[in-house]
Design a protein around this motif. Sequence first.
Motif, PDB file in Angstrom:
ATOM      1  N   LEU A 108      15.749  16.189   6.187  1.00 59.08           N
ATOM      2  CA  LEU A 108      15.352  17.209   5.214  1.00 59.08           C
ATOM      3  C   LEU A 108      15.896  18.572   5.620  1.00 59.08           C
ATOM      4  N   GLN A 109      16.089  19.432   4.654  1.00 60.40           N
ATOM      5  CA  GLN A 109      16.516  20.805   4.927  1.00 60.40           C
ATOM      6  C   GLN A 109      15.394  21.552   5.635  1.00 60.40           C
ATOM      7  N   ALA A 110      15.763  22.528   6.440  1.00 56.77           N
ATOM      8  CA  ALA A 110      14.759  23.397   7.065  1.00 56.77           C
ATOM      9  C   ALA A 110      14.021  24.160   5.973  1.00 56.77           C
ATOM     10  N   GLY A 111      12.749  24.445   6.226  1.00 60.84           N
ATOM     11  CA  GLY A 111      11.959  25.222   5.267  1.00 60.84           C
ATOM     12  C   GLY A 111      10.719  24.484   4.830  1.00 60.84           C
ATOM     13  N   GLU A 112      10.146  24.929   3.720  1.00 60.51           N
ATOM     14  CA  GLU A 112       8.893  24.371   3.218  1.00 60.51           C
ATOM     15  C   GLU A 112       9.135  23.098   2.409  1.00 60.51           C
ATOM     16  N   HIS A 113       8.212  22.136   2.598  1.00 63.57           N
ATOM     17  CA  HIS A 113       8.265  20.878   1.861  1.00 63.57           C
ATOM     18  C   HIS A 113       6.842  20.480   1.487  1.00 63.57           C
ATOM     19  N   LYS A 114       6.674  20.038   0.248  1.00 61.85           N
ATOM     20  CA  LYS A 114       5.369  19.561  -0.200  1.00 61.85           C
ATOM     21  C   LYS A 114       5.249  18.083   0.168  1.00 61.85           C
ATOM     22  N   VAL A 115       4.262  17.776   1.014  1.00 63.14           N
ATOM     23  CA  VAL A 115       4.042  16.408   1.493  1.00 63.14           C
ATOM     24  C   VAL A 115       2.722  15.907   0.908  1.00 63.14           C
ATOM     25  N   HIS A 116       2.799  14.821   0.182  1.00 66.59           N
ATOM     26  CA  HIS A 116       1.618  14.202  -0.426  1.00 66.59           C
ATOM     27  C   HIS A 116       1.486  12.790   0.133  1.00 66.59           C
ATOM     28  N   ALA A 117       0.272  12.439   0.571  1.00 67.70           N
ATOM     29  CA  ALA A 117       0.022  11.100   1.099  1.00 67.70           C
ATOM     30  C   ALA A 117      -1.212  10.508   0.453  1.00 67.70           C
ATOM     31  N   PHE A 118      -1.158   9.204   0.222  1.00 71.04           N
ATOM     32  CA  PHE A 118      -2.290   8.426  -0.269  1.00 71.04           C
ATOM     33  C   PHE A 118      -2.382   7.192   0.611  1.00 71.04           C
ATOM     34  N   VAL A 119      -3.580   6.927   1.128  1.00 70.75           N
ATOM     35  CA  VAL A 119      -3.804   5.768   1.993  1.00 70.75           C
ATOM     36  C   VAL A 119      -5.007   5.000   1.457  1.00 70.75           C
ATOM     37  N   SER A 120      -4.874   3.677   1.421  1.00 70.54           N
ATOM     38  CA  SER A 120      -5.977   2.803   1.025  1.00 70.54           C
ATOM     39  C   SER A 120      -6.267   1.846   2.171  1.00 70.54           C
ATOM     40  N   LEU A 121      -7.538   1.794   2.570  1.00 69.12           N
ATOM     41  CA  LEU A 121      -7.974   0.995   3.710  1.00 69.12           C
ATOM     42  C   LEU A 121      -8.958  -0.083   3.268  1.00 69.12           C
ATOM     43  N   ARG A 122      -8.770  -1.292   3.769  1.00 71.94           N
ATOM     44  CA  ARG A 122      -9.711  -2.379   3.514  1.00 71.94           C
ATOM     45  C   ARG A 122     -10.801  -2.310   4.583  1.00 71.94           C
ATOM     46  N   ILE A 123     -12.052  -2.176   4.137  1.00 75.75           N
ATOM     47  CA  ILE A 123     -13.194  -2.090   5.036  1.00 75.75           C
ATOM     48  C   ILE A 123     -13.994  -3.381   4.878  1.00 75.75           C
ATOM     49  N   SER A 124     -14.216  -4.094   5.970  1.00 77.66           N
ATOM     50  CA  SER A 124     -14.812  -5.434   5.885  1.00 77.66           C
ATOM     51  C   SER A 124     -16.190  -5.455   5.236  1.00 77.66           C
ATOM     52  N   TYR A 125     -16.969  -4.418   5.379  1.00 81.28           N
ATOM     53  CA  TYR A 125     -18.338  -4.436   4.872  1.00 81.28           C
ATOM     54  C   TYR A 125     -18.517  -3.670   3.556  1.00 81.28           C
ATOM     55  N   LEU A 126     -17.408  -3.266   2.951  1.00 77.41           N
ATOM     56  CA  LEU A 126     -17.483  -2.569   1.658  1.00 77.41           C
ATOM     57  C   LEU A 126     -16.843  -3.430   0.567  1.00 77.41           C
ATOM     58  N   PRO A 127     -17.400  -3.421  -0.628  1.00 75.55           N
ATOM     59  CA  PRO A 127     -16.819  -4.213  -1.720  1.00 75.55           C
ATOM     60  C   PRO A 127     -15.635  -3.514  -2.400  1.00 75.55           C
ATOM     61  N   PHE A 128     -15.205  -2.384  -1.859  1.00 74.39           N
ATOM     62  CA  PHE A 128     -14.090  -1.625  -2.424  1.00 74.39           C
ATOM     63  C   PHE A 128     -13.303  -1.030  -1.263  1.00 74.39           C
ATOM     64  N   ASN A 129     -12.074  -0.642  -1.544  1.00 72.36           N
ATOM     65  CA  ASN A 129     -11.257   0.002  -0.517  1.00 72.36           C
ATOM     66  C   ASN A 129     -11.653   1.465  -0.364  1.00 72.36           C
ATOM     67  N   ASN A 130     -11.529   1.965   0.837  1.00 70.03           N
ATOM     68  CA  ASN A 130     -11.697   3.396   1.093  1.00 70.03           C
ATOM     69  C   ASN A 130     -10.322   4.027   0.915  1.00 70.03           C
ATOM     70  N   THR A 131     -10.256   5.084   0.132  1.00 63.00           N
ATOM     71  CA  THR A 131      -8.970   5.739  -0.088  1.00 63.00           C
ATOM     72  C   THR A 131      -9.042   7.201   0.308  1.00 63.00           C
ATOM     73  N   GLY A 132      -7.907   7.733   0.638  1.00 59.26           N
ATOM     74  CA  GLY A 132      -7.790   9.151   0.936  1.00 59.26           C
ATOM     75  C   GLY A 132      -6.482   9.672   0.391  1.00 59.26           C
ATOM     76  N   GLU A 133      -6.514  10.913  -0.066  1.00 55.39           N
ATOM     77  CA  GLU A 133      -5.324  11.524  -0.641  1.00 55.39           C
ATOM     78  C   GLU A 133      -5.299  12.983  -0.222  1.00 55.39           C
ATOM     79  N   ASP A 134      -4.131  13.453   0.191  1.00 52.00           N
ATOM     80  CA  ASP A 134      -4.008  14.822   0.679  1.00 52.00           C
ATOM     81  C   ASP A 134      -2.606  15.316   0.363  1.00 52.00           C
ATOM     82  N   GLU A 135      -2.510  16.630   0.173  1.00 49.34           N
ATOM     83  CA  GLU A 135      -1.206  17.261  -0.054  1.00 49.34           C
ATOM     84  C   GLU A 135      -1.187  18.590   0.684  1.00 49.34           C
ATOM     85  N   LYS A 136      -0.127  18.790   1.428  1.00 47.28           N
ATOM     86  CA  LYS A 136       0.032  20.061   2.148  1.00 47.28           C
ATOM     87  C   LYS A 136       1.486  20.495   2.044  1.00 47.28           C
TER      88      LYS A 136
END
Length: 130
Positions: free
Chosen positions: A96-124
């Motif tokens: 990537l070029q030097a300087g500012e870059h918008k980084v967005h991430a989304f992660v989905s985790l399988r948790i054994s004791y939950l009936p749904f995935n835990n998700t997280g999303e962030d942008e910096k």
Amino acid sequence: MFEKYLVNPTGFRNVEKDGEVIGYEVQLRIPYYRGLAMSCVEVIDLTVDEESVSNQAMLITVKGETFTFAELPTAINHRWEMIETITVFVNQPGGLQAGEHKVHAFVSLRISYLPFNNTGEDEKVLVLEG
């Protein structure tokens, strides 16, 4: 709650090999209050400057061991702890070029004791030193 820490503001850099920039790295923190085996990571979506990064272009390093995204389901003995970062290397010749870059991430985790995935999303906006 912990998703605001997902994109780690440090560790954003281009990676050189044999004097040539071969890609860049982004560090992520787990968006959950406990550590989990890397085999529980179902989704890592990364977008940099509005361009989606394919999972095939990623290498994920946890505690010094590196996996392709496709290998994560087999990483049953490698844990992503709450206070630790994983490094996502993106294979992109020239990086990537030097300087500012918008980084967005989304992660989905399988948790054994939950009936749904835990998700997280962030942008910096991260600064890549030149």
